[in-house]
Write an enzyme that holds these catalytic residues in place. Structure first.
Site, PDB file in Angstrom:
ATOM      1  N   GLU A  12     -82.014  32.900  16.777  1.00 34.26           N
ATOM      2  CA  GLU A  12     -81.427  32.004  16.244  1.00 34.26           C
ATOM      3  C   GLU A  12     -79.981  31.624  16.418  1.00 34.26           C
ATOM      4  O   GLU A  12     -79.755  30.345  16.305  1.00 34.26           O
ATOM      5  CB  GLU A  12     -81.678  31.709  14.723  1.00 34.26           C
ATOM      6  CG  GLU A  12     -81.089  32.915  13.858  1.00 34.26           C
ATOM      7  CD  GLU A  12     -81.817  34.398  13.894  1.00 34.26           C
ATOM      8  OE1 GLU A  12     -82.390  34.704  14.869  1.00 34.26           O
ATOM      9  OE2 GLU A  12     -81.434  34.934  13.063  1.00 34.26           O
ATOM     10  N   GLY A  54     -82.126  40.635   7.343  1.00 37.69           N
ATOM     11  CA  GLY A  54     -81.480  40.690   6.141  1.00 37.69           C
ATOM     12  C   GLY A  54     -80.629  41.884   6.086  1.00 37.69           C
ATOM     13  O   GLY A  54     -80.401  42.679   7.122  1.00 37.69           O
ATOM     14  N   CYS A  98     -85.202  41.126  13.459  1.00 37.61           N
ATOM     15  CA  CYS A  98     -84.142  42.252  13.036  1.00 37.61           C
ATOM     16  C   CYS A  98     -84.928  42.797  11.782  1.00 37.61           C
ATOM     17  O   CYS A  98     -85.893  43.670  12.024  1.00 37.61           O
ATOM     18  CB  CYS A  98     -83.014  41.376  12.659  1.00 37.61           C
ATOM     19  SG  CYS A  98     -81.608  42.471  12.319  1.00 37.61           S
ATOM     20  N   TYR A  99     -84.387  42.632  10.524  1.00 41.09           N
ATOM     21  CA  TYR A  99     -85.122  43.435   9.335  1.00 41.09           C
ATOM     22  C   TYR A  99     -86.535  42.970   9.173  1.00 41.09           C
ATOM     23  O   TYR A  99     -87.253  43.976   9.213  1.00 41.09           O
ATOM     24  CB  TYR A  99     -84.374  42.915   8.088  1.00 41.09           C
ATOM     25  CG  TYR A  99     -84.983  43.554   6.934  1.00 41.09           C
ATOM     26  CD1 TYR A  99     -84.455  44.748   6.354  1.00 41.09           C
ATOM     27  CD2 TYR A  99     -86.192  42.750   6.238  1.00 41.09           C
ATOM     28  CE1 TYR A  99     -85.043  45.502   5.257  1.00 41.09           C
ATOM     29  CE2 TYR A  99     -86.705  43.588   5.221  1.00 41.09           C
ATOM     30  CZ  TYR A  99     -86.234  44.819   4.793  1.00 41.09           C
ATOM     31  OH  TYR A  99     -86.791  45.356   3.542  1.00 41.09           O
ATOM     32  N   HIS A 142     -81.304  38.647  17.654  1.00 40.69           N
ATOM     33  CA  HIS A 142     -81.329  37.406  16.903  1.00 40.69           C
ATOM     34  C   HIS A 142     -81.477  36.166  17.582  1.00 40.69           C
ATOM     35  O   HIS A 142     -80.633  35.776  18.226  1.00 40.69           O
ATOM     36  CB  HIS A 142     -80.107  36.920  15.914  1.00 40.69           C
ATOM     37  CG  HIS A 142     -80.005  37.975  14.840  1.00 40.69           C
ATOM     38  ND1 HIS A 142     -80.446  37.750  13.567  1.00 40.69           N
ATOM     39  CD2 HIS A 142     -79.489  39.263  14.566  1.00 40.69           C
ATOM     40  CE1 HIS A 142     -80.251  38.590  12.684  1.00 40.69           C
ATOM     41  NE2 HIS A 142     -79.712  39.398  13.325  1.00 40.69           N
ATOM     42  N   ASP A 157     -71.694  13.380   3.227  1.00 42.16           N
ATOM     43  CA  ASP A 157     -72.515  14.071   2.404  1.00 42.16           C
ATOM     44  C   ASP A 157     -72.855  13.524   1.256  1.00 42.16           C
ATOM     45  O   ASP A 157     -74.229  13.454   0.933  1.00 42.16           O
ATOM     46  CB  ASP A 157     -71.891  15.565   2.398  1.00 42.16           C
ATOM     47  CG  ASP A 157     -71.423  16.135   3.575  1.00 42.16           C
ATOM     48  OD1 ASP A 157     -71.645  15.783   4.479  1.00 42.16           O
ATOM     49  OD2 ASP A 157     -70.630  17.240   3.375  1.00 42.16           O
TER      50      ASP A 157
END
Ligand code: XMP
Length: 528
Positions: free
Chosen positions: A175, A50, A77-78, A173, A232
């Site tokens: 991800e 974040g 992280c955060y 990270h 979409d």
């Protein structure tokens, strides 16, 4: 189910995406979610990154009940700072920014005092690996009962684990694709440590979404939504049709800047093919009338098209609601469907962090307040390739599922300069030929997006012994997986030669064709 608590990092949704790739079902909720309000118990919790510092007075913190669940927790992280703050309070060294690649050294503990479980997070990961860092705070020392499980040259506690409890924190990270072993680390956490099931599939997503939509809308509620013929909105519409049938009203606004024959084609596919309750409104004249005279301001074009679209859509919604009132379908329309995908969300909403607004995409956030419609966005968490998979599951024809994306403002942002009916004709015809040739060459799926743009300049040519002075078509074709970065497609010379020959010969008003060889960045995919 893994619970992902979101602290607002630009990468948060990538966590859910990686878990879905592992066939693990997860739900992402705001970091302040009260656990007592959930009617399920997670098998594990991931705390995202974040843009805050846990030092700030207004820094968000998770419900303390998260730490009493006794399920594994991974802080990223955060999220790591949050765990450290919870267990140690004064363990932060203060703000020291670190962005980009870093080399992680993994520290294994074996079966020693720290217990074997602390090594589990880095199972099947080499001792030295590349990772992606993007953080402010870092730890100065470990909270009590935690051990370091990884370091970088800049961060002595780039990874930590609790000696006895399944609590893990990592500063980098996992991800993002810039952390090549990130997916292994997430798998170690979700599958090995949390023992989450790996049986989630897109088919289950369909069932879950249909159930969610039905619960949300109730058995009388009605939903309206615009469709464009793109993947979409079609997938979102088909999902609604499966969930609530004709209580979903699809609207196709013909804005006069759709591709050649598009309105007719979309109508056939959606109504006859997919059974969607569709109304087509031809508002070409209104749109083109308002675009007249706008020559040098792409954002103005977008605004005109966006606003006119909302106006036409609102009128249509009123008419449809009035009709629905008179029929057996009870109740007003109170819901609006939007086929927003995750990349639309991050490109359009500027957050405290680096994902600043790049272009005002008109399909996001353009909802007029006085319409009083509540928003349903069933695709909000998904990426394009996931939507395609979903479309296939829903029985949408291949051709439509693999259709290149087409912007809301249509070919108006591919006609540089003033949009007139004549310019629309030229751009449409050239585009049609280009796409036809791409399909004939079997390249349509290799190219992520392609179109012909019309430049507002004239060049000299010689045609049939005559000197001509007419316009230039620029072909654009890109390869990309996420539409956030892209590279131009390397067609071979013979292909381009053929397309150029056809366009110059068949499209009146064009004497030259050029190929755009700009990547994104620094270019964008569209020309305006
Ligand atoms: P850019 O040009 O920003 O495009 O590199 C990225 C992707 O977004 C599409 N795009 C839009 N889509 N409304 C839309 O619905 C818009 O205003 C808009 N502008 C760009 C573009 O076609 C590409 O797929």
């Amino acid at each position: 189910t893994i619970l992902v608590l979101d602290f607002g990092s630009q990468y948060s949704h990538l966590i859910t995406r990686r878990l879905r790739e592992l066939n693990v079902y997860c739900e992402m909720l705001p970091c302040t979610q009260k656990l007592a309000e959930l009617d399920w118990t997670p098998k594990g919790v991931i705390l995202s990154g974040g843009p805050y510092s846990v030092y700030w007075d207004d820094a968000p913190h998770v419900d303390p009940a998260v730490f009493e669940l006794n399920v594994p927790i991974l802080g990223i992280c955060y999220g790591l700072q949050e765990i450290a703050w919870t267990f140690g309070k004064n363990v932060l060294a203060g703000e020291k920014r670190e962005y980009g690649h870093a080399y992680l050294k993994i520290k294994r503990h074996g079966d020693g005092e720290a217990g074997g479980h602390v090594d589990k997070l880095f199972k099947d990961v080499e001792d030295d690996v590349e990772v992606w860092m993007s953080h402010g705070d870092k730890l100065s020392h470990l909270p009590e009962d935690f051990v370091s499980v990884a370091t970088t040259s800049n961060a002595p506690f780039a990874g930590m684990a609790h000696k006895t409890k399944p609590l893990y924190g990592i500063q980098f990270h996992p991800e993002v694709t810039h952390t090549p072993k990130g997916k292994v680390i997430l798998k170690n956490f979700a599958v090995d440590i949390c023992q989450a099931r790996t049986d989630w599939t897109m088919g289950k997503f369909v069932d879950q979404e249909i159930a969610r939509i039905r619960a949300l809308v109730g058995d009388k509620g009605q939903v309206i939504g615009a469709v464009s013929g793109g993947v979409d909105s079609t997938v979102a519409a088909k999902l609604m049709q499966e969930a609530i049938g004709d209580r979903f009203h699809a609207v196709l606004v013909d804005n006069g800047v759709l591709r050649l024959n598009e309105a007719k084609q979309v109508k056939e596919t959606l109504t006859a093919g997919l059974g969607i309750n569709l109304t087509v409104i031809d508002a070409s004249e209104r749109f083109l009338g308002r675009l007249k005279g706008v020559t040098d301001d792409p954002e103005k074009k977008r605004k005109i098209i966006g606003n006119t679209f909302i106006e036409v859509f609102q009128e249509t919604a009123k008419n449809i609601a009035a009709e629905a009132q008179g029929s057996s379908k009870a109740g007003d329309i109170e819901w609006l469907l939007q086929g927003t995908l995750y990349p639309d969300v991050i490109e359009s909403i500027s957050f405290k962090g680096p994902s600043a607004t790049i272009k005002t995409h008109h399909n996001v956030g353009g909802l007029p307040k006085d319409m009083n419609l509540k928003l349903i966005e069933p695709l909000r968490e998904l990426f394009k390739d996931e939507v395609r998979e979903l479309g296939t599951k829903l029985g949408i024809p291949e051709e439509l599922v693999w259709r290149h994306p087409f912007p809301g403002p249509g070919i108006a942002i591919r006609i540089l300069g003033e949009v007139t009916p004549e310019q629309v004709r030229i751009a449409r015809e050239a585009d049609y030929i280009f796409i036809e040739e791409i399909k004939a060459a079997g390249l349509y799926r290799k190219v992520s997006q392609a179109f012909a743009a019309l430049l507002p300049v004239k060049a000299v040519g010689v045609m049939g012994d005559q000197r001509v002075h007419s316009q230039v078509i620029a072909l654009r074709a890109v390869e990309t997986s996420d539409f956030m970065t892209a590279d131009w497609y390397p067609f071979d010379g013979a292909f381009l030669k053929n397309v150029s020959r056809r366009i110059v010969n068949e499209v009146n008003g064009v004497c030259r064709v050029v190929y755009d060889i700009t990547s994104k960045p620094p270019g964008t995919i569209e020309m305006e």
